[in-house]
Scaffold this motif. Structure first.
Motif, PDB file in Angstrom:
ATOM      1  N   MET A 215       0.751  -1.294  -0.027  1.00 32.89           N
ATOM      2  CA  MET A 215       0.051   0.012   0.039  1.00 32.89           C
ATOM      3  C   MET A 215       0.826   1.329   0.037  1.00 32.89           C
ATOM      4  O   MET A 215       0.482   2.188  -0.623  1.00 32.89           O
ATOM      5  CB  MET A 215      -0.964  -0.010   1.307  1.00 32.89           C
ATOM      6  CG  MET A 215      -1.879   1.248   1.148  1.00 32.89           C
ATOM      7  SD  MET A 215      -3.043   0.930   2.473  1.00 32.89           S
ATOM      8  CE  MET A 215      -2.115   1.081   4.067  1.00 32.89           C
ATOM      9  N   LEU A 216       1.975   1.176   0.894  1.00 32.46           N
ATOM     10  CA  LEU A 216       2.838   2.397   0.856  1.00 32.46           C
ATOM     11  C   LEU A 216       4.139   2.274   0.188  1.00 32.46           C
ATOM     12  O   LEU A 216       4.987   2.960   0.519  1.00 32.46           O
ATOM     13  CB  LEU A 216       3.397   2.748   2.401  1.00 32.46           C
ATOM     14  CG  LEU A 216       1.997   2.785   3.075  1.00 32.46           C
ATOM     15  CD1 LEU A 216       2.426   3.066   4.547  1.00 32.46           C
ATOM     16  CD2 LEU A 216       1.026   4.196   2.763  1.00 32.46           C
ATOM     17  N   SER A 217       4.189   1.310  -0.892  1.00 31.38           N
ATOM     18  CA  SER A 217       5.403   1.126  -1.632  1.00 31.38           C
ATOM     19  C   SER A 217       5.572   2.143  -2.853  1.00 31.38           C
ATOM     20  O   SER A 217       6.771   2.112  -3.342  1.00 31.38           O
ATOM     21  CB  SER A 217       5.243  -0.257  -2.131  1.00 31.38           C
ATOM     22  OG  SER A 217       4.338  -0.297  -3.150  1.00 31.38           O
ATOM     23  N   ALA A 218       4.458   2.913  -2.952  1.00 29.29           N
ATOM     24  CA  ALA A 218       4.786   3.899  -4.276  1.00 29.29           C
ATOM     25  C   ALA A 218       6.003   4.863  -3.886  1.00 29.29           C
ATOM     26  O   ALA A 218       5.681   5.785  -2.881  1.00 29.29           O
ATOM     27  CB  ALA A 218       3.520   4.511  -4.656  1.00 29.29           C
ATOM     28  N   PRO A 219       7.067   4.827  -4.747  1.00 27.53           N
ATOM     29  CA  PRO A 219       8.185   5.781  -4.512  1.00 27.53           C
ATOM     30  C   PRO A 219       7.841   7.264  -5.117  1.00 27.53           C
ATOM     31  O   PRO A 219       6.773   7.334  -5.675  1.00 27.53           O
ATOM     32  CB  PRO A 219       9.280   4.936  -5.367  1.00 27.53           C
ATOM     33  CG  PRO A 219       8.412   4.517  -6.422  1.00 27.53           C
ATOM     34  CD  PRO A 219       7.281   4.022  -6.042  1.00 27.53           C
ATOM     35  N   SER A 220       8.682   8.113  -4.492  1.00 26.19           N
ATOM     36  CA  SER A 220       8.536   9.537  -4.877  1.00 26.19           C
ATOM     37  C   SER A 220       9.097   9.629  -6.400  1.00 26.19           C
ATOM     38  O   SER A 220       9.867   8.686  -6.752  1.00 26.19           O
ATOM     39  CB  SER A 220       9.490  10.425  -4.118  1.00 26.19           C
ATOM     40  OG  SER A 220       9.656  11.697  -4.905  1.00 26.19           O
TER      41      SER A 220
END
Length: 496
Positions: A215-220
């Motif tokens: 869920m929180l793996s999306a990088p900048s």
């Protein structure tokens, strides 16, 4: 003559003081100082007020939208928390004046801009409040449109989205029309309900995305620090500007506080924490949509459309509740009071509510929300540049220029000390203009672009120090000895 009495840090008018101003054209029941018995808001009332206001669709869109601008989850949440901690400072500083003297925002503004000049900051705040009113109604209308389309052939009706928006506009105006006291009762039970519904949304995202990792793996998406800072500063200004409106008209609520402790504890314990948690939920859900649907979806109504009709029904009820708790508290009182202040003997709060609703339509919230750049860079950024200098003037006036000494009765006199020259304090107007112009000029000078990106902060600082310098020794100031002569203290009251 002693026209006001101070007891437990709260100043109210004596019977002689009220008698002196009740026939003034600048006085009516909605604008008068609150009486001691009306100071009944506890810390819980302020906490529930902020919880109800923070859990709203614009704050969700602000948080989730930072993901669409390229931030990862901790960059987005950190930006919003930092912005809220910064804006909490002027909120508490201006809240002190409202609590101590029991005056609403337009009357408070008479101190710095004059009896007639007060219309400048009060209408500026009011127009922005009307804009927010329309934005919240548009969000709720989109959610209602999604619900009706999912459960029937509503989507085949010409203008169905506009009709849904009109329904939510009427509902919000009707509830706001009932008056400010209804807000306290509504927020009391709405706050825990919204917390439960927000946590339910987070649980769905967590389970559907397969845990915290995915869920929180999306990088900048920023490749360099320069790219990040280019987005960070205007985003921080947007996060600050989000509640810079309440930083001005917080006296509208704190005039009812039982004590300074009640408003400080209630606001400090709820506003930054709730915004931080709800921002995390918004960012987490938007990140989860990348995993689940392959794209970041920051519009709650668009997410709702992907569920079953029953879930859409529950979600729509939550969106309507979130809209109402925010709109009637944060976006109606300020413009309604601003309208009332234009002609206190002719205009009423309820008339102000109706005018606020009409102005909200004229501001076309559908255009503001057409894309996120309009929302964060145009809407939040532009009005942040306007409100920052006004916040700076308000703080400078009460804390540094007047040193928390106000002659209440003269705030309601056309020819009193706060009328200045012709009803306008030109020194405040000069400080406001320069505080706005400097960031605007810097906007067009590339090396100084950061001043525009941080327009709220820079404008506040510029106007604050300029106003302090200009007001040095002004004739409107109340000296310590004069304040003692017009103010009866609790010990004297008990002895007398």
């Amino acid at each position: 003559m002693q026209l006001q009495v101070e007891e437990d840090g709260i100043v109210t008018l004596t019977p002689e003081g009220e008698q002196q101003i009740k026939d003034s054209p600048m006085y009516n029941d909605g604008l008068r100082p609150t009486r001691k018995s009306e100071h009944d808001w506890t810390a819980y009332n302020f906490a529930s007020l902020w919880i109800g206001m923070c859990i709203c669709l614009p704050s969700y869109a602000l948080a989730a939208g930072l993901i669409s601008l390229g931030m990862n989850w901790w960059q987005a949440v950190g930006t919003i928390i930092l912005g809220n901690l910064i804006v909490l400072v002027p909120i508490l500083l201006n809240a002190h004046a409202g609590t101590k003297f029991g005056i609403p925002y337009p009357v408070y503004a008479r101190l710095w801009f004059g009896s007639r000049g007060a219309h400048i900051p009060s209408l500026a705040r009011g127009i922005i409040g009307a804009g927010w009113f329309g934005i919240n109604c548009w969000f709720a209308g989109a959610a209602l449109d999604t619900l009706l389309s999912a459960m029937s052939g509503w989507g085949n009706i010409t203008g169905h989205l506009g009709i849904s928006f009109a329904i939510m506009w009427v509902l919000n105006v009707w509830i706001a029309y009932r008056g400010p006291e209804a807000i306290r009762r509504m927020e009391f039970w709405a706050a825990p309900t919204l917390i439960v519904m927000s946590l339910a949304l987070l649980v769905w995202a967590l389970t559907s995305a397969g845990g915290w990792g995915p869920m929180l793996s999306a990088p900048s998406t920023f490749k360099t620090s320069g790219e990040f800072w280019k987005v960070f500063f205007p985003s921080l200004t947007g996060a600050i500007a989000f509640w810079s409106t309440l930083a001005l008209n917080i006296p509208d609520f704190c005039r009812y506080a039982k004590s300074q402790k009640a408003q400080i504890v209630g606001q400090s314990s709820s506003m930054p924490i709730t915004m931080g948690l709800f921002s995390f939920i918004g960012v987490a859900v938007a990140s989860a949509t990348v995993v689940i649907f392959g794209e970041a979806i920051w519009d709650p109504a668009a997410i709702l459309a992907k569920f079953s009709p029953f879930v859409i029904f529950l979600g729509t009820l939550g969106i309507i509740l979130a809209t109402v708790t925010t709109n009637v508290a944060a976006n109606v009182i300020a413009p309604a009071r601003a309208v009332e202040n234009l002609a206190p003997k002719k205009m009423t709060y309820r008339m102000g509510v109706l005018i606020t609703g009409l102005v909200a339509l004229l501001m076309q919230p559908w255009y503001i929300l057409e894309n996120f750049s309009n929302y964060i860079f145009v809407w939040l950024g532009t009005y942040g540049a306007l409100l920052g200098p006004i916040d700076g003037i308000a703080i400078a006036d009460y804390w540094f220029v007047r040193k928390r000494r106000i002659h209440l009765a003269e705030l309601y006199q056309l020819d009193g000390r706060y009328s200045y020259r012709g009803g306008f304090n030109q020194k405040a107007i000069y400080a406001l203009i320069i505080g706005i112009i400097v960031p605007v000029i810097c906007k067009n000078i590339p090396p100084l672009q950061i001043v525009w990106d941080g327009a709220w902060i820079f404008g506040l600082i510029i106007s604050m120090f300029l106003y302090i310098w200009l007001m040095n020794g002004d004739r409107s100031l109340v000296s310590y000895s004069e304040y003692k002569s017009i103010t009866k203290h609790a010990a004297e009251k008990a002895a007398g």
